[in-house]
Write a protein that holds these residues in place. Sequence first.
Motif, PDB file in Angstrom:
ATOM      1  N   ALA A 193      88.680  12.245   7.477  1.00 31.13           N
ATOM      2  CA  ALA A 193      89.607  12.540   6.382  1.00 31.13           C
ATOM      3  C   ALA A 193      89.333  13.914   5.787  1.00 31.13           C
ATOM      4  N   ARG A 194      88.055  14.294   5.715  1.00 31.83           N
ATOM      5  CA  ARG A 194      87.727  15.632   5.182  1.00 31.83           C
ATOM      6  C   ARG A 194      88.265  16.735   6.075  1.00 31.83           C
ATOM      7  N   ARG A 195      88.472  16.415   7.351  1.00 37.84           N
ATOM      8  CA  ARG A 195      89.018  17.394   8.297  1.00 37.84           C
ATOM      9  C   ARG A 195      90.525  17.221   8.477  1.00 37.84           C
ATOM     10  N   ALA A 196      91.130  16.349   7.644  1.00 41.29           N
ATOM     11  CA  ALA A 196      92.561  16.046   7.739  1.00 41.29           C
ATOM     12  C   ALA A 196      92.922  15.488   9.114  1.00 41.29           C
ATOM     13  N   MET A 197      92.032  14.654   9.667  1.00 41.76           N
ATOM     14  CA  MET A 197      92.267  14.013  10.960  1.00 41.76           C
ATOM     15  C   MET A 197      92.533  12.525  10.767  1.00 41.76           C
ATOM     16  N   VAL A 198      93.172  11.927  11.750  1.00 37.92           N
ATOM     17  CA  VAL A 198      93.506  10.499  11.675  1.00 37.92           C
ATOM     18  C   VAL A 198      92.246   9.642  11.681  1.00 37.92           C
ATOM     19  N   GLY A 199      91.248  10.021  12.450  1.00 40.02           N
ATOM     20  CA  GLY A 199      90.012   9.249  12.510  1.00 40.02           C
ATOM     21  C   GLY A 199      90.092   8.116  13.514  1.00 40.02           C
ATOM     22  N   LEU A 200      89.190   7.167  13.377  1.00 36.91           N
ATOM     23  CA  LEU A 200      89.149   6.018  14.278  1.00 36.91           C
ATOM     24  C   LEU A 200      90.352   5.116  14.033  1.00 36.91           C
ATOM     25  N   VAL A 201      90.961   4.633  15.108  1.00 36.29           N
ATOM     26  CA  VAL A 201      92.104   3.735  14.964  1.00 36.29           C
ATOM     27  C   VAL A 201      91.808   2.344  15.498  1.00 36.29           C
ATOM     28  N   SER A 202      90.650   2.151  16.143  1.00 34.27           N
ATOM     29  CA  SER A 202      90.317   0.831  16.683  1.00 34.27           C
ATOM     30  C   SER A 202      88.814   0.666  16.766  1.00 34.27           C
ATOM     31  N   GLU A 203      88.371  -0.577  16.750  1.00 30.93           N
ATOM     32  CA  GLU A 203      86.963  -0.920  16.923  1.00 30.93           C
ATOM     33  C   GLU A 203      86.858  -2.106  17.877  1.00 30.93           C
ATOM     34  N   GLN A 204      86.082  -1.922  18.941  1.00 30.23           N
ATOM     35  CA  GLN A 204      85.751  -3.018  19.844  1.00 30.23           C
ATOM     36  C   GLN A 204      84.424  -3.608  19.401  1.00 30.23           C
ATOM     37  N   CYS A 205      84.405  -4.898  19.126  1.00 33.33           N
ATOM     38  CA  CYS A 205      83.164  -5.516  18.673  1.00 33.33           C
ATOM     39  C   CYS A 205      82.977  -6.876  19.336  1.00 33.33           C
ATOM     40  N   LEU A 206      81.735  -7.314  19.390  1.00 30.73           N
ATOM     41  CA  LEU A 206      81.423  -8.647  19.867  1.00 30.73           C
ATOM     42  C   LEU A 206      81.873  -9.645  18.816  1.00 30.73           C
ATOM     43  N   TYR A 207      82.827 -10.497  19.172  1.00 30.70           N
ATOM     44  CA  TYR A 207      83.380 -11.446  18.197  1.00 30.70           C
ATOM     45  C   TYR A 207      83.996 -12.609  18.946  1.00 30.70           C
ATOM     46  N   ASN A 208      83.559 -13.804  18.614  1.00 31.39           N
ATOM     47  CA  ASN A 208      84.117 -15.027  19.191  1.00 31.39           C
ATOM     48  C   ASN A 208      83.689 -16.204  18.327  1.00 31.39           C
ATOM     49  N   LEU A 209      84.119 -17.393  18.689  1.00 38.00           N
ATOM     50  CA  LEU A 209      83.800 -18.574  17.894  1.00 38.00           C
ATOM     51  C   LEU A 209      82.301 -18.754  17.680  1.00 38.00           C
ATOM     52  N   ALA A 210      81.514 -18.477  18.699  1.00 36.63           N
ATOM     53  CA  ALA A 210      80.072 -18.695  18.625  1.00 36.63           C
ATOM     54  C   ALA A 210      79.317 -17.517  18.022  1.00 36.63           C
ATOM     55  N   GLU A 211      79.963 -16.363  17.925  1.00 33.83           N
ATOM     56  CA  GLU A 211      79.323 -15.149  17.394  1.00 33.83           C
ATOM     57  C   GLU A 211      80.269 -14.502  16.396  1.00 33.83           C
ATOM     58  N   ARG A 212      80.079 -14.845  15.105  1.00 36.22           N
ATOM     59  CA  ARG A 212      81.028 -14.460  14.073  1.00 36.22           C
ATOM     60  C   ARG A 212      80.444 -13.482  13.044  1.00 36.22           C
ATOM     61  N   ARG A 213      79.324 -12.852  13.367  1.00 36.58           N
ATOM     62  CA  ARG A 213      78.717 -11.949  12.385  1.00 36.58           C
ATOM     63  C   ARG A 213      79.603 -10.751  12.055  1.00 36.58           C
ATOM     64  N   ALA A 214      80.534 -10.419  12.939  1.00 40.05           N
ATOM     65  CA  ALA A 214      81.446  -9.304  12.649  1.00 40.05           C
ATOM     66  C   ALA A 214      82.284  -9.567  11.409  1.00 40.05           C
ATOM     67  N   GLU A 215      82.409 -10.840  11.015  1.00 36.59           N
ATOM     68  CA  GLU A 215      83.198 -11.179   9.832  1.00 36.59           C
ATOM     69  C   GLU A 215      82.538 -10.693   8.543  1.00 36.59           C
ATOM     70  N   MET A 216      81.229 -10.420   8.589  1.00 30.93           N
ATOM     71  CA  MET A 216      80.528 -10.010   7.371  1.00 30.93           C
ATOM     72  C   MET A 216      80.965  -8.624   6.906  1.00 30.93           C
ATOM     73  N   GLU A 217      80.902  -7.628   7.814  1.00 31.76           N
ATOM     74  CA  GLU A 217      81.195  -6.262   7.382  1.00 31.76           C
ATOM     75  C   GLU A 217      82.063  -5.459   8.352  1.00 31.76           C
ATOM     76  N   VAL A 218      81.935  -5.722   9.660  1.00 32.80           N
ATOM     77  CA  VAL A 218      82.669  -4.905  10.633  1.00 32.80           C
ATOM     78  C   VAL A 218      84.177  -5.091  10.481  1.00 32.80           C
ATOM     79  N   ILE A 219      84.626  -6.325  10.504  1.00 32.19           N
ATOM     80  CA  ILE A 219      86.070  -6.567  10.417  1.00 32.19           C
ATOM     81  C   ILE A 219      86.630  -6.162   9.052  1.00 32.19           C
ATOM     82  N   PRO A 220      85.961  -6.482   7.934  1.00 29.77           N
ATOM     83  CA  PRO A 220      86.467  -5.979   6.646  1.00 29.77           C
ATOM     84  C   PRO A 220      86.552  -4.452   6.587  1.00 29.77           C
ATOM     85  N   ALA A 221      85.560  -3.759   7.154  1.00 27.43           N
ATOM     86  CA  ALA A 221      85.613  -2.293   7.166  1.00 27.43           C
ATOM     87  C   ALA A 221      86.784  -1.807   8.005  1.00 27.43           C
TER      88      ALA A 221
END
Length: 329
Positions: free
Chosen positions: A175-203
Motif C-alpha cells: 500500500a505504501r508503494r500504491a500497489m495492489v499487494g497480495l490477492v490470495s493465500e494458500q494455507c493448510l486448512y481442512n477439517l482436521a487442521e483448523r489452526r488457520a481459523e485463528m489468524e491466517v483466514i481473518p487476516a
Amino acid sequence: MEYTQLGRTGLKVSRLVLGTMNFGPQTGEADSHTIMDAALDAGLNFFDTANVYGWGENKGRTEEIIGSWFAQGGDRRDKVVLATKMYANMGPDGPAWPNHDKLSALNIRRAVDASLKRLKTDYIDVYQFHHVDRDTPADEIWQAIDVLLQQGKILYAGSSNFPGWKIAQMNEAAARRAMVGLVSEQCLYNLAERRAEMEVIPAAQAYGLGVIPWSPLHGGLLGGVLKKEVEGGRRTSGRAADALAKAPLRAQVQAYENLLDKHGLEPGEVALAWLLTRPGITGPIVGPRTLSQLESALRALDLELSEELLADLDTIFPGPGPAPEAFAW
C-alpha cells in the motif's frame, strides 16, 4: 461450475482449484493431459503448480507437463487462470547455490523467466511466494514484483504458508508503494487442521485475499482411510499415517467415517464440500493422480451439507476459534 472472485480482484475462478503436484512424480504426461482436459471440460479454470514440483533431479517437470499441454492449442492457455509458486532452490544439483532460492529480487527475476519457459506461456496470472523469506525486505520483494507487472510477465501476486502478521506486513508495504499487494493465500486448512481459523483466514479476509486451502483431505486422512485399511488391506502411509499416530486423531477419524457412513456420504467429498461452506474460502486445491479422483472431487460441488451434519462435524473436529480467544480470554 460455480465461479467466484479471487479475493478483492475482478478475476473469476472456479470453486475448485486443480493442483498439479502429482503430475510427473505420480502421474505420467499423457494421463496428466487427460486430467487437465477433463478439468477444463468440467469448467474448472483455476490451475495451480510450483516451479519445484517434480522434485529432486526432476524439479520443474510439472511445469513442463503443463507447458506441453498448453502447446496443444485449443485455447487451453486462454481458458486457464494459471498460478505457480517460487521460493525453493532451483539451482544445479549438488550443494545449494546461493541466490537460487527465496525471494530476493535476483531470484524472483530468475525464477519467473524459468517458469515462463517451462510453461510455454508469456505470462502467469497469479505468481505466488511459496514460503516466508525472513531475510529479504518487503520493499525489495515488491520492487521486483512491480517490474514483472510492468513487463506483463505476471498479473497478480499471492502468498502461500504465510502467517497472519506477514500477510498484514506485506500488504501494508504494498500500500505504501500504491500497489495492489497480495490477492490470495494458500494455507493448510481442512477439517482436521483448523489452526488457520485463528489468524491466517481473518487476516486474509481483512485484506481482501482469497483463501486457497491445500491438503483439503489432510494427506488422505479425510478420504475414508480407515475403511480402506479394513476393506482393502491398504496400509496408510505419508502425512495420513503420521497424523493417525497422534492421539486423539484416530478416534476422531473413526467417528467421522462412522457419521458419514450413516448418511451414505463419501468422506473425501464431504471434506471438500465442508471447505466450500467456510467463510473467506475461494476454493480448495484438489490434486488428483487419476481421472476418477478428479471426478470424485467435482461431485463435491453439488453436495449440500445440512446444518445438522455441519454441527456434527464441528463436534468431531472442533476448531480453535479466532485469536485471541483461542489462547486467551
